[in-house]
Scaffold this motif. Structure first.
Motif, PDB file in Angstrom:
ATOM      1  N   ALA A 219       0.779  -1.043   0.045  1.00 17.82           N
ATOM      2  CA  ALA A 219      -0.037   0.101   0.203  1.00 17.82           C
ATOM      3  C   ALA A 219       1.009   1.185  -0.109  1.00 17.82           C
ATOM      4  O   ALA A 219       0.489   2.315   0.014  1.00 17.82           O
ATOM      5  N   GLY A 220       1.990   1.046   0.255  1.00 15.44           N
ATOM      6  CA  GLY A 220       2.952   2.221  -0.038  1.00 15.44           C
ATOM      7  C   GLY A 220       3.650   2.813   1.605  1.00 15.44           C
ATOM      8  O   GLY A 220       4.014   4.031   1.546  1.00 15.44           O
ATOM      9  N   TYR A 221       3.263   2.007   2.510  1.00 19.07           N
ATOM     10  CA  TYR A 221       3.706   2.387   3.848  1.00 19.07           C
ATOM     11  C   TYR A 221       4.712   1.656   4.541  1.00 19.07           C
ATOM     12  O   TYR A 221       4.750   0.506   4.080  1.00 19.07           O
ATOM     13  N   ALA A 222       5.498   2.196   5.238  1.00 15.56           N
ATOM     14  CA  ALA A 222       6.660   1.345   5.943  1.00 15.56           C
ATOM     15  C   ALA A 222       5.843   0.822   7.081  1.00 15.56           C
ATOM     16  O   ALA A 222       5.211   1.275   7.652  1.00 15.56           O
ATOM     17  N   PRO A 223       6.641  -0.527   7.245  1.00 17.76           N
ATOM     18  CA  PRO A 223       5.921  -1.366   8.347  1.00 17.76           C
ATOM     19  C   PRO A 223       6.644  -0.721   9.515  1.00 17.76           C
ATOM     20  O   PRO A 223       7.625  -0.001   9.328  1.00 17.76           O
ATOM     21  N   PRO A 224       6.029  -0.954  10.768  1.00 20.16           N
ATOM     22  CA  PRO A 224       6.761  -0.743  11.968  1.00 20.16           C
ATOM     23  C   PRO A 224       7.990  -1.183  12.313  1.00 20.16           C
ATOM     24  O   PRO A 224       8.349  -2.302  12.013  1.00 20.16           O
ATOM     25  N   THR A 225       8.797  -0.544  12.959  1.00 16.39           N
ATOM     26  CA  THR A 225      10.244  -0.842  13.292  1.00 16.39           C
ATOM     27  C   THR A 225       9.975  -1.740  14.525  1.00 16.39           C
ATOM     28  O   THR A 225       9.050  -1.672  15.177  1.00 16.39           O
ATOM     29  N   ALA A 226      11.299  -2.371  14.831  1.00 18.11           N
ATOM     30  CA  ALA A 226      11.139  -3.317  16.142  1.00 18.11           C
ATOM     31  C   ALA A 226      10.796  -2.191  17.406  1.00 18.11           C
ATOM     32  O   ALA A 226      10.174  -2.813  18.499  1.00 18.11           O
ATOM     33  N   SER A 227      10.959  -1.089  17.661  1.00 16.32           N
ATOM     34  CA  SER A 227      10.826  -0.134  18.525  1.00 16.32           C
ATOM     35  C   SER A 227       9.417   0.196  18.647  1.00 16.32           C
ATOM     36  O   SER A 227       8.817   0.983  19.549  1.00 16.32           O
TER      37      SER A 227
ATOM     38  N   ARG B   4       7.887   2.370  16.388  1.00 14.29           N
ATOM     39  CA  ARG B   4       7.853   3.654  15.606  1.00 14.29           C
ATOM     40  C   ARG B   4       7.795   3.349  14.151  1.00 14.29           C
ATOM     41  O   ARG B   4       8.546   2.334  13.883  1.00 14.29           O
ATOM     42  N   CYS B   5       7.009   4.238  13.539  1.00  9.33           N
ATOM     43  CA  CYS B   5       7.281   3.891  11.943  1.00  9.33           C
ATOM     44  C   CYS B   5       8.595   4.769  11.541  1.00  9.33           C
ATOM     45  O   CYS B   5       8.884   5.482  11.908  1.00  9.33           O
ATOM     46  N   ARG B   6       9.210   3.901  10.350  1.00  2.00           N
ATOM     47  CA  ARG B   6      10.489   4.644   9.838  1.00  2.00           C
ATOM     48  C   ARG B   6      10.059   5.328   8.525  1.00  2.00           C
ATOM     49  O   ARG B   6       8.912   4.895   8.287  1.00  2.00           O
ATOM     50  N   THR B   7      10.794   6.119   8.075  1.00  8.82           N
ATOM     51  CA  THR B   7      10.217   6.915   7.019  1.00  8.82           C
ATOM     52  C   THR B   7      11.128   6.038   5.716  1.00  8.82           C
ATOM     53  O   THR B   7      12.035   5.604   5.879  1.00  8.82           O
ATOM     54  N   HIS B   8      10.477   6.473   4.515  1.00  9.50           N
ATOM     55  CA  HIS B   8      11.217   5.972   3.440  1.00  9.50           C
ATOM     56  C   HIS B   8      12.564   6.647   3.100  1.00  9.50           C
ATOM     57  O   HIS B   8      12.515   7.915   3.161  1.00  9.50           O
ATOM     58  N   GLY B   9      13.407   6.091   2.784  1.00  4.51           N
ATOM     59  CA  GLY B   9      14.736   6.546   2.766  1.00  4.51           C
ATOM     60  C   GLY B   9      15.313   6.624   1.300  1.00  4.51           C
ATOM     61  O   GLY B   9      15.068   6.548   0.399  1.00  4.51           O
TER      62      GLY B   9
END
Length: 90
Positions: free
Chosen positions: A75-83, A85-90
């Motif tokens: 869908a174009g969204y980053a999955p959550p990180t282990a912490s 929080r969402c990470r941003t596209h880099g």
């Protein structure tokens, strides 16, 4: 899983999970409290789901975490990180 560089279609993935759970669009839309028309538009690609909608439908479909991440990416969204929080596209 899809090949590297090839993004899966979020609508097709949602449809596959709905069919895997043996639910009609009407049954899932009632369970998720969204209109059948909206669910149909999401599955066919006429509408793009929000991040919250992807997670909401995945929850109702009892989609495992790895597959939820695949849905988010499709869908174009980053999955959550282990912490958490969402990470941003880099």
């Amino acid at each position: 899983m899809t090949e590297l560089g090839e993004r899966a279609d979020v609508g097709a993935l949602l449809r596959q999970w709905r069919q895997r759970r043996r639910l009609s669009q009407l049954e899932l839309s009632n369970e998720a409290e969204v209109s059948t028309r909206h669910l149909s538009f999401l599955e066919t690609g006429r509408s793009r789901p929000s991040r919250q909608m992807v997670l909401h439908l995945a929850d109702r479909l009892e989609v495992p975490l790895r597959a939820r991440n695949e849905l988010l990416l499709a869908a174009g969204y980053a999955p959550p990180t282990a912490s958490g929080r969402c990470r941003t596209h880099g």
